[in-house]
Write an enzyme that holds these catalytic residues in place. Sequence first.
Site, PDB file in Angstrom:
ATOM      1  N   GLU A  81      43.961  25.612  30.272  1.00 57.97           N
ATOM      2  CA  GLU A  81      43.566  24.862  31.456  1.00 57.97           C
ATOM      3  C   GLU A  81      44.451  25.273  32.640  1.00 57.97           C
ATOM      4  O   GLU A  81      45.653  25.483  32.469  1.00 57.97           O
ATOM      5  CB  GLU A  81      43.763  23.367  31.168  1.00 57.97           C
ATOM      6  CG  GLU A  81      43.412  22.468  32.316  1.00 57.97           C
ATOM      7  CD  GLU A  81      43.793  21.016  32.022  1.00 57.97           C
ATOM      8  OE1 GLU A  81      44.782  20.770  31.328  1.00 57.97           O
ATOM      9  OE2 GLU A  81      43.065  20.139  32.503  1.00 57.97           O
ATOM     10  N   LYS A 181      35.710  18.356  32.520  1.00 54.50           N
ATOM     11  CA  LYS A 181      36.705  17.459  31.901  1.00 54.50           C
ATOM     12  C   LYS A 181      36.427  15.999  32.204  1.00 54.50           C
ATOM     13  O   LYS A 181      36.233  15.606  33.354  1.00 54.50           O
ATOM     14  CB  LYS A 181      38.096  17.825  32.393  1.00 54.50           C
ATOM     15  CG  LYS A 181      39.215  17.041  31.725  1.00 54.50           C
ATOM     16  CD  LYS A 181      40.547  17.462  32.302  1.00 54.50           C
ATOM     17  CE  LYS A 181      41.702  16.771  31.591  1.00 54.50           C
ATOM     18  NZ  LYS A 181      42.980  17.149  32.237  1.00 54.50           N
ATOM     19  N   CYS A 214      42.607  19.352  27.297  1.00 52.92           N
ATOM     20  CA  CYS A 214      43.897  18.677  27.512  1.00 52.92           C
ATOM     21  C   CYS A 214      43.898  17.194  27.130  1.00 52.92           C
ATOM     22  O   CYS A 214      43.790  16.853  25.962  1.00 52.92           O
ATOM     23  CB  CYS A 214      44.344  18.884  28.960  1.00 52.92           C
ATOM     24  SG  CYS A 214      46.103  18.565  29.227  1.00 52.92           S
TER      25      CYS A 214
END
Length: 508
Positions: A81, A181, A214
């Site tokens: 990321e 995300k 993440c």
Amino acid sequence: MANVTFGTSCILVLFCYQVLSVDGEHFVAAVYEHHVILNPNPTATTDRQSALQLMNKNLDIYEQQVIAAAQQGAQIIIFPEDGIQGFNFTRTSIYPYLEFIPYPDSATWNPCREAYLFNDTEVLHRLSCMALKNQLFLVANVGTKQFCKHNDPFCPPDGRYQFNTNVVFNDNGTLIAIYRKQNLYFEYAFNTPPETDHIIFYTPFAGKFGIFTCFDILFYEPAVSLIKQYNVKQIVYPTAWMNQLPLLSAVEFQRAFATAFGINLLAANIHHPDLGMTGSGIYTPLKSFISYDMESVNGKLIVAEIPVILDHEIQMENSVISNNILESFSRYHMDMLVCHKEDQKDCNEIAEGAALPIFYSEMMYDNFTLAPIMEAEGNIHICSNTLCCYLSYQRLDLSNELYALGVFDDLHTVHGTYYVQACVLVKCGGINYSTCGQEVTQATGLIDFQLQGNFSTAFVFPLLLRSDVTLDFADSLGWRSNYYVMQKKGGSSGLITAGLYGRWYEKD
Ligand SMILES: *[C@@H]1O[C@H](CO)[C@@H](O)[C@H](O)[C@H]1NC(C)=O
Ligand SMILES: *[C@@H]1O[C@H](CO)[C@@H](O)[C@H](O)[C@H]1NC(C)=O
Ligand SMILES: *[C@@H]1O[C@H](CO)[C@@H](O)[C@H](O)[C@H]1NC(C)=O
Ligand SMILES: *[C@@H]1O[C@H](CO)[C@@H](O)[C@H](O)[C@H]1NC(C)=O
Ligand SMILES: *[C@@H]1O[C@H](CO)[C@@H](O)[C@H](O)[C@H]1NC(C)=O
Ligand SMILES: *[C@@H]1O[C@H](CO)[C@@H](O)[C@H](O)[C@H]1NC(C)=O
């Protein structure tokens, strides 16, 4: 850091096709922990040309790594990321770094072969060409912009969405998946997508993969739902994770996630030891190929050949493969153990701890209730709210390092809001009780133990970390009636953390 769904019927059709074309029980994966070249002044506004100049420096390194990975036979490579543009931008300052994706209709576009369809796609073009030239699947994270349709009630005031986006290219360079995300980590440059993306993509060598980013790893959507509802057994995971001991170092939690769900996890982190970022790996349910390096300033390519975990339908058809996996897995996971007659005494005894000096100490911003490990061996338990944690231990070392059993059952509210139930055995920072919960990376204490707790959630992530942030496996793990149990005897180096980290998603 984000998500996409294809129609169910489409999934089924592709899926059956893949069953026939899965052509071996292993595949070669690569993850690259990238030392991202950062913009020294990310909040200043710049133009597209300057933004591309910086991003191309990072892409030059990506290109070398793709070539190196392909030479080692990699069939898929994952980059971290924020690895292309960096981080700490504002909504405005990141704008020149954003790529345009005609979302969601672009999932058959080949930017390398059809470069000039859209403006502001130079980064996608380079990534697509890397995949095509080197004939591997490539997963990378980019910032994207999407202009609002008329009358979109969720449209941000400036008329566009900005997403933290993972893109996946197949070995022909075709863009086959886009994930935005979901659980942003204080990233003011980006929007949360209006609907959660549940993204699955297909490979000829390992069937279907899920994808998230993440901070997503701590939440139900989309991570757990990809595994539970979409039956994903392979996950690609770009991350930019700042380590936080004793419970949330990158490799520690990546390992725990792969163990808890019995999946393959391909995790690529940023390499910036000065920011606490390192820790990437290729994890199967039974093995870890990791990099954790606080010394070097350089990135690290990890390549490993690992077994494909097939999902249930395929296991029935390829019984040879599935039996190997099931056998090794059930040996490891002693799921649903009951308290056998001969254990009955132990099961009861463990609940009877002597009076302990209970104390409180902050661990990762949470007020843990703790009890010190004081004897050469013993059984202790402590409780908080509805969670009770039980520890049977035997100390094998003669060091005077302080260890403590800790319990926490409450909403975590600093740097994110999420409900945690945790039973942990940690090495303290010093000999004062107030040091229990501090970040520790070295230990010499050797302790055989059985740790268990009566969790209210099924989602318990087992942590086992040794000196110098090295990983270890428990001897057994799993539910014994209402208790989740972890057992370990022996171990090659000092214990930093043994933990059962439960996430009670419904109480977030
Ligand atoms: C980015 O922001 C975080 C949090 O504000 C800070 O700790 C970090 O040092 C910053 N990193 C850079 C490279 O500016
Ligand atoms: C791309 O940018 C050029 C120059 O700014 C502009 O003339 C052209 O209309 C744009 N094309 C598309 C498809 O947006
Ligand atoms: C890749 O491209 C070639 C040539 O265009 C085509 O024949 C092949 O079917 C493509 N494969 C996939 C998986 O898209
Ligand atoms: C931690 O929790 C205990 C028990 O509820 C309480 O007495 C103590 O004040 C708390 N400590 C902090 C720093 O909040
Ligand atoms: C866990 O055990 C304690 C002590 O027996 C009990 O008070 C508590 O209700 C239990 N929690 C759950 C969820 O059963
Ligand atoms: C332990 O730490 C507390 C809080 O930092 C401090 O007040 C106390 O004096 C320390 N005790 C010892 C024995 O060092």
